[in-house]
Each structure stands twice: as structure tokens, then as C-alpha cells.
Design an enzyme around this catalytic site. Sequence first.
Site, PDB file in Angstrom:
ATOM      1  N   ASP A  29       0.822  -1.210   0.000  1.00 32.00           N
ATOM      2  CA  ASP A  29       0.000   0.000   0.000  1.00 32.00           C
ATOM      3  C   ASP A  29       0.862   1.269   0.000  1.00 32.00           C
ATOM      4  O   ASP A  29       1.981   1.273   0.511  1.00 32.00           O
ATOM      5  CB  ASP A  29      -0.909  -0.014   1.228  1.00 32.00           C
ATOM      6  CG  ASP A  29      -2.081   0.939   1.080  1.00 32.00           C
ATOM      7  OD1 ASP A  29      -2.362   1.374  -0.059  1.00 32.00           O
ATOM      8  OD2 ASP A  29      -2.722   1.259   2.098  1.00 32.00           O
ATOM      9  N   TRP A  34       2.762   7.940  -2.718  1.00 28.42           N
ATOM     10  CA  TRP A  34       4.170   8.099  -3.110  1.00 28.42           C
ATOM     11  C   TRP A  34       4.257   8.966  -4.377  1.00 28.42           C
ATOM     12  O   TRP A  34       5.077   9.886  -4.467  1.00 28.42           O
ATOM     13  CB  TRP A  34       4.783   6.722  -3.365  1.00 28.42           C
ATOM     14  CG  TRP A  34       6.232   6.740  -3.753  1.00 28.42           C
ATOM     15  CD1 TRP A  34       7.302   6.665  -2.915  1.00 28.42           C
ATOM     16  CD2 TRP A  34       6.766   6.815  -5.088  1.00 28.42           C
ATOM     17  NE1 TRP A  34       8.472   6.700  -3.634  1.00 28.42           N
ATOM     18  CE2 TRP A  34       8.169   6.788  -4.976  1.00 28.42           C
ATOM     19  CE3 TRP A  34       6.208   6.895  -6.368  1.00 28.42           C
ATOM     20  CZ2 TRP A  34       9.028   6.844  -6.081  1.00 28.42           C
ATOM     21  CZ3 TRP A  34       7.044   6.959  -7.464  1.00 28.42           C
ATOM     22  CH2 TRP A  34       8.437   6.939  -7.314  1.00 28.42           C
ATOM     23  N   ARG A  42      -0.860   8.858 -10.098  1.00 31.04           N
ATOM     24  CA  ARG A  42      -0.845   7.694  -9.201  1.00 31.04           C
ATOM     25  C   ARG A  42      -0.211   6.458  -9.843  1.00 31.04           C
ATOM     26  O   ARG A  42       0.455   5.672  -9.181  1.00 31.04           O
ATOM     27  CB  ARG A  42      -2.289   7.353  -8.795  1.00 31.04           C
ATOM     28  CG  ARG A  42      -2.961   8.361  -7.894  1.00 31.04           C
ATOM     29  CD  ARG A  42      -4.428   7.964  -7.660  1.00 31.04           C
ATOM     30  NE  ARG A  42      -4.531   6.599  -7.198  1.00 31.04           N
ATOM     31  CZ  ARG A  42      -4.356   6.230  -5.920  1.00 31.04           C
ATOM     32  NH1 ARG A  42      -4.106   7.135  -5.014  1.00 31.04           N
ATOM     33  NH2 ARG A  42      -4.469   4.964  -5.573  1.00 31.04           N
ATOM     34  N   ASN A  77     -11.085  -2.914  -5.107  1.00 34.85           N
ATOM     35  CA  ASN A  77     -10.343  -1.964  -5.949  1.00 34.85           C
ATOM     36  C   ASN A  77     -11.016  -1.680  -7.296  1.00 34.85           C
ATOM     37  O   ASN A  77     -10.650  -0.732  -7.992  1.00 34.85           O
ATOM     38  CB  ASN A  77      -8.892  -2.432  -6.184  1.00 34.85           C
ATOM     39  CG  ASN A  77      -7.997  -2.310  -4.961  1.00 34.85           C
ATOM     40  OD1 ASN A  77      -7.047  -3.074  -4.783  1.00 34.85           O
ATOM     41  ND2 ASN A  77      -8.274  -1.341  -4.089  1.00 34.85           N
ATOM     42  N   TRP A  78     -12.048  -2.477  -7.655  1.00 34.77           N
ATOM     43  CA  TRP A  78     -12.803  -2.159  -8.881  1.00 34.77           C
ATOM     44  C   TRP A  78     -13.491  -0.805  -8.760  1.00 34.77           C
ATOM     45  O   TRP A  78     -13.853  -0.195  -9.765  1.00 34.77           O
ATOM     46  CB  TRP A  78     -13.881  -3.224  -9.160  1.00 34.77           C
ATOM     47  CG  TRP A  78     -13.337  -4.586  -9.457  1.00 34.77           C
ATOM     48  CD1 TRP A  78     -13.388  -5.668  -8.638  1.00 34.77           C
ATOM     49  CD2 TRP A  78     -12.667  -5.032 -10.652  1.00 34.77           C
ATOM     50  NE1 TRP A  78     -12.783  -6.748  -9.241  1.00 34.77           N
ATOM     51  CE2 TRP A  78     -12.343  -6.391 -10.483  1.00 34.77           C
ATOM     52  CE3 TRP A  78     -12.307  -4.403 -11.857  1.00 34.77           C
ATOM     53  CZ2 TRP A  78     -11.679  -7.143 -11.446  1.00 34.77           C
ATOM     54  CZ3 TRP A  78     -11.650  -5.158 -12.825  1.00 34.77           C
ATOM     55  CH2 TRP A  78     -11.345  -6.503 -12.613  1.00 34.77           C
TER      56      TRP A  78
END
Length: 249
Positions: A29, A34, A42, A77-78
Amino acid sequence: MTAQSPNLEYLPSDLNKELLPQHVAVIMDGNGRWAKRRGLPRIMGHKRGVDILKDLLRCCKDWGIKALTAYAFSTENWGRPQEEVEFLMTLFQRVLRQELREMLQENVRIGFVGNLQALPNALQAEISRSMEETKDNRGIDFNVATNYGGREEILQACREISKKVEQGLIKSHEIDEAIFEHHLYTNRNSDPDLIIRTSGEMRLSNFLLWQVAYSEIYFTDTLWPDFDRSEFKKALSAYQERDRRFGKV
Ligand SMILES: CC(C)=CCC/C(C)=C/CC/C(C)=C/COP(=O)(O)OP(=O)(O)O
Ligand SMILES: C=C(C)CCOP(=O)(O)OP(=O)(O)O
Ligand SMILES: [Mg+2]
């Protein structure tokens, strides 16, 4: 581990070989954060995340860890923006294709856990190919959790077992942990000894809910794209300090 590995990385002398986890699982994760911190999209975090995962796999293999399971995409995550989901599906497919030869050479046995039928066909084809071609490898088991949800995994196991009960293949009183585990996606490996979650979130997010019963859990604030070997070494050192009692005294 293998004699043919040219850049074999030795286990750091301050880690105890006898106390290494057999099976490590990672919740990778923090990729988005980051990238955001660097003013990048992303997806750049996910790209960098692949390099980190590759290095971790090599490290695990060189250090004698038997299995690595990586959480790459959850059933939840869909719900992300379509372009991120599409990017991830294409990334998985591309990485599998590009890395297959090396994984074969490195004696890696690839596995996928999750509801794979719901993935794009091209990715499913790449998954089948990589699993088939590496099935006889024994250097390390590398499992990718893709479209994986712990609750969904438990439900599908219940459905499969119920079907067998209906068909008279199993009696309901015979259902025990061994039978149940046999119907989980993860049935080829023992439960993870160590679960690592990066990025400071202290939750499991639907990962390996059955299997974590006695896993040691290590949380770190480090974002996944910064989780290098020295970070992994810290996680292993922490693991080696734990007293695993399994309910005994
Ligand atoms: C072939 C293969 C196995 C590739 C692995 C690629 C990879 C690193 C996938 C992880 C994707 C993901 C949803 C990470 C979570 O970070 P996040 O997006 O939730 O980051 P955030 O919490 O900072 O938003
Ligand atoms: C690492 C993966 C693939 C899933 C867990 O991370 P998430 O970012 O999806 O989890 P939440 O913070 O939403 O719980
Ligand atoms: Mg996240």
C-alpha cells in the site's frame, strides 16, 4: 540459493536463518501517495511498485524464504477510477509477459489467488500461461492476489463444500479445517508467518482473513515504492523478536 544465480544476495549476518518466516505476505500500500508527493500521476507509484516487488521476490528467494504472496488488487479496488483499474490490469499482463522468462530461470513457481474469471480475458490467458510454464519450479512460490477478497474466498469455499455435501461426496459433520482450507484459493501454501503492510494503515483490507489467524503482522509507515531491502530486513528483524505462542504458554 541456486548455483546459477550470478548476483546471489546473502542473508545479512544479523538475521537468524533458523528463525526466518517460511511464508511472507505483503499488502503493497501507498503507491498513490508516493506518486502524489512527487507531483506524479498515481500510476507512476504502481509502476515503481513493480520494481520493489521484483526485488523483494529475489531477496526472499536468495534468503531461503519459501513463499511470497503479494496483494495486487482487491475485490474492492474495482471501485477506483476506470483509468487506474485499466492501467493496473494492463500492467499485470505486461509484467507477467516480460518477467516470465526470468521467473523460469530463477526457479519461481507462479500462482494467482482470487476470483480470476472476472479478470480481462487477455490477462487470464497470461496468468494461465505463467502458471502452467512455471508449475514444476520449486525455488520459491510467488502468489499474486488479484481480484482477491478474503470474504469472497471464504464464501466460494462454502459454496464448493455445500455442493459436495449435496452430491453426497462429503458429510457435513466431516467438514474440518483441513477440508475448508483445501477449498481456499491459497491451498498450495501454509498460512503466512509474517504479513507486512506498508504506508501506515493498520488494517487488513480483506486480505487472507482465514489464513492470518496466527500470522505475525508488521506495519510500517514506509510507502510501498520505498520498501527496499533494508526495510524488508527491518521487518524480518522485528519478526525474529516475536514470541509466537499459538495460544500456549
Ligand atoms: C505483476 C504484479 C504482481 C504487479 C504488482 C503491481 C502493484 C504494485 C500493484 C499494487 C496496486 C495497489 C492497488 C496498491 C495499493 O496502493 P494504493 O494505490 O492504494 O496507494 P494509496 O493508498 O497511497 O492511494
Ligand atoms: C494493496 C492492495 C492491493 C489493497 C489494499 O490497499 P487499499 O488501498 O485498497 O486498502 P484501503 O486503504 O482502501 O483499506
Ligand atoms: Mg491504498
